[in-house]
Design a protein around this motif. Sequence first.
Motif, PDB file in Angstrom:
ATOM      1  N   THR A   1       0.829  -1.104   0.077  1.00 47.39           N
ATOM      2  CA  THR A   1      -0.033  -0.121   0.074  1.00 47.39           C
ATOM      3  C   THR A   1       0.673   1.258   0.060  1.00 47.39           C
TER       4      THR A   1
ATOM      5  N   THR B   1       2.078   0.326  -4.633  1.00 41.54           N
ATOM      6  CA  THR B   1       1.250   0.724  -5.585  1.00 41.54           C
ATOM      7  C   THR B   1       1.678   0.928  -7.252  1.00 41.54           C
TER       8      THR B   1
ATOM      9  N   SER C   1      -2.010   0.215   8.058  1.00 43.76           N
ATOM     10  CA  SER C   1      -2.610   1.616   8.362  1.00 43.76           C
ATOM     11  C   SER C   1      -3.720   1.626   7.019  1.00 43.76           C
ATOM     12  N   ASN C   2      -3.962   1.091   6.094  1.00 45.36           N
ATOM     13  CA  ASN C   2      -4.726   1.025   5.062  1.00 45.36           C
ATOM     14  C   ASN C   2      -5.422  -0.080   4.468  1.00 45.36           C
ATOM     15  N   LEU C   3      -6.191  -0.622   5.650  1.00 45.72           N
ATOM     16  CA  LEU C   3      -6.824  -2.073   5.200  1.00 45.72           C
ATOM     17  C   LEU C   3      -7.790  -2.027   4.137  1.00 45.72           C
ATOM     18  N   GLU C   4      -8.405  -0.784   3.809  1.00 46.31           N
ATOM     19  CA  GLU C   4      -9.186  -1.082   2.757  1.00 46.31           C
ATOM     20  C   GLU C   4      -8.647  -1.016   1.190  1.00 46.31           C
ATOM     21  N   LEU C   5      -7.452  -0.171   1.282  1.00 49.25           N
ATOM     22  CA  LEU C   5      -6.703  -0.312  -0.002  1.00 49.25           C
ATOM     23  C   LEU C   5      -6.017  -1.642  -0.100  1.00 49.25           C
ATOM     24  N   LEU C   6      -5.455  -2.456   1.077  1.00 51.40           N
ATOM     25  CA  LEU C   6      -4.977  -3.554   0.935  1.00 51.40           C
ATOM     26  C   LEU C   6      -6.176  -4.639   0.444  1.00 51.40           C
TER      27      LEU C   6
ATOM     28  N   ARG D   1      -8.776  -4.126  -1.568  1.00 51.73           N
ATOM     29  CA  ARG D   1      -9.165  -4.004  -2.805  1.00 51.73           C
ATOM     30  C   ARG D   1      -7.857  -4.483  -3.673  1.00 51.73           C
ATOM     31  N   GLN D   2      -6.585  -4.275  -3.013  1.00 54.01           N
ATOM     32  CA  GLN D   2      -5.228  -5.111  -3.877  1.00 54.01           C
ATOM     33  C   GLN D   2      -5.607  -6.232  -4.003  1.00 54.01           C
TER      34      GLN D   2
ATOM     35  N   ARG E   1       3.556   9.210   8.718  1.00 56.72           N
ATOM     36  CA  ARG E   1       2.276   8.247   9.084  1.00 56.72           C
ATOM     37  C   ARG E   1       2.978   6.746   8.537  1.00 56.72           C
TER      38      ARG E   1
ATOM     39  N   GLN F   1       2.880   3.467   6.230  1.00 59.42           N
ATOM     40  CA  GLN F   1       2.475   3.110   4.795  1.00 59.42           C
ATOM     41  C   GLN F   1       1.664   1.633   4.528  1.00 59.42           C
TER      42      GLN F   1
END
Length: 419
Positions: free
Chosen positions: A21, A26, A49-54, A56-57, A417, A419
């Motif tokens: 992420t 990306t 820190s970005n479970l929604e993006l993970l 989707r990936q 933050r 990544q």
Amino acid sequence: MQFSQNAGSDRPRRIVLLGSTGSIGTQALDVVDAAGGRFEVVALAAGGSNLELLARQAVRTKAGAVGIARGSGHELRRLIEEAAHGAGITGYSPELLAGDEAAATLAAWPDADVVLNGMTGSIGLAPTIAALQAGHTLALANKESLIVGGEVVTSLARPGQIVPVDSEHSALAQCLRSGTADEVERLVLTASGGPFRGKTRTELADVTPEQALAHPTWNMGPMVTTNSATLVNKGLEVIEAHLLFGIDLDRIEAVVHPQSVIHSMVEFIDGSTIAQASPPDMRLPIALGMAWPERVRSAAHPCDWSQAASWTFEPLDNEAFPAVELAKESARRGSTYPAVYNAANEEAVMAFHAGRIGFLDIVDTIAAVLDEHVPTGSMSMDTVLKAESWARNRARDRLGSGTNPTVRDNAAPGNIRGQ
């Protein structure tokens, strides 16, 4: 270092992507999507820190395993199910791993051909070692793991097993194809100069975290972008080049090239210099890292030679930006000094973005902690981790003591933050 000429195969090259992420991750997925089935992502890992993006990936790649260092595996499972439903995909249920060991476990995943380590910081050391021990090709964007691990890492790698993904080292690897090791005179790494190119040390005293993150060329994560502003990143890259290619530190030079089109150069003993040129786009070295020694068609746009352009080169200002010479000195001392350099920097960068110290205090802190360091024992994973822990604690002590002259108690907090 000679890179292996792996035999081609009709099947896709199977990729484990660590740090999926983040910036490298990306862009790596963009390369995978554009490569027409040349790559298959078998596992993904991210900090969490970005479970929604993970999620989707994971659905996008149909990776068989997904790992997070932090966060809830149950929450990630729910998000993956939601993403799959939204994409009209049924029956997708990857193996999930959670915790500090997730990335290292996936780095040794038996189905992998290549592990792309795009993590940020020395937390990438354990996955780097795991990938090498598993016999996988390591496409290395996480320079810190090589620098911190030093001979612990290099002793594990067979010839050609580590393929650099940093744009500068990818450029050097390409240029080195033009001659034998005995014909190399020196390596020349280029630096954009960052957002503060041309400023004096006095002018740097009051720069803000926001200014440090305004890189003129590259879109990178906060830690790497700040390291570029201090030129710590270039110092780390000099050490990395020394370890990757076996060239003496005195034969490695860094120069400022603001246009960031020449990514690095190799000077040969006959006076010839071979340079690698391309517009600044990390997808090119990422693609090379995953496909080495082959190239990936249209991985990035080439230079437009029909347009007039000027390229300039300048020497480093070591007085305003002493980080590169400091890095060279730490590498000359060897042992755990490079690990201390990196750990002290990471702590100082976080303190800078928290508004507790000034910009100049970052490199000043590194220098002070290096001066206090006394290595103990021979190089091993244990001594590296102990040295790192000591350096972080010592840096925190200094940064929290208020003794540094430019600490700003009322500075605005930054935006570091995960990544």
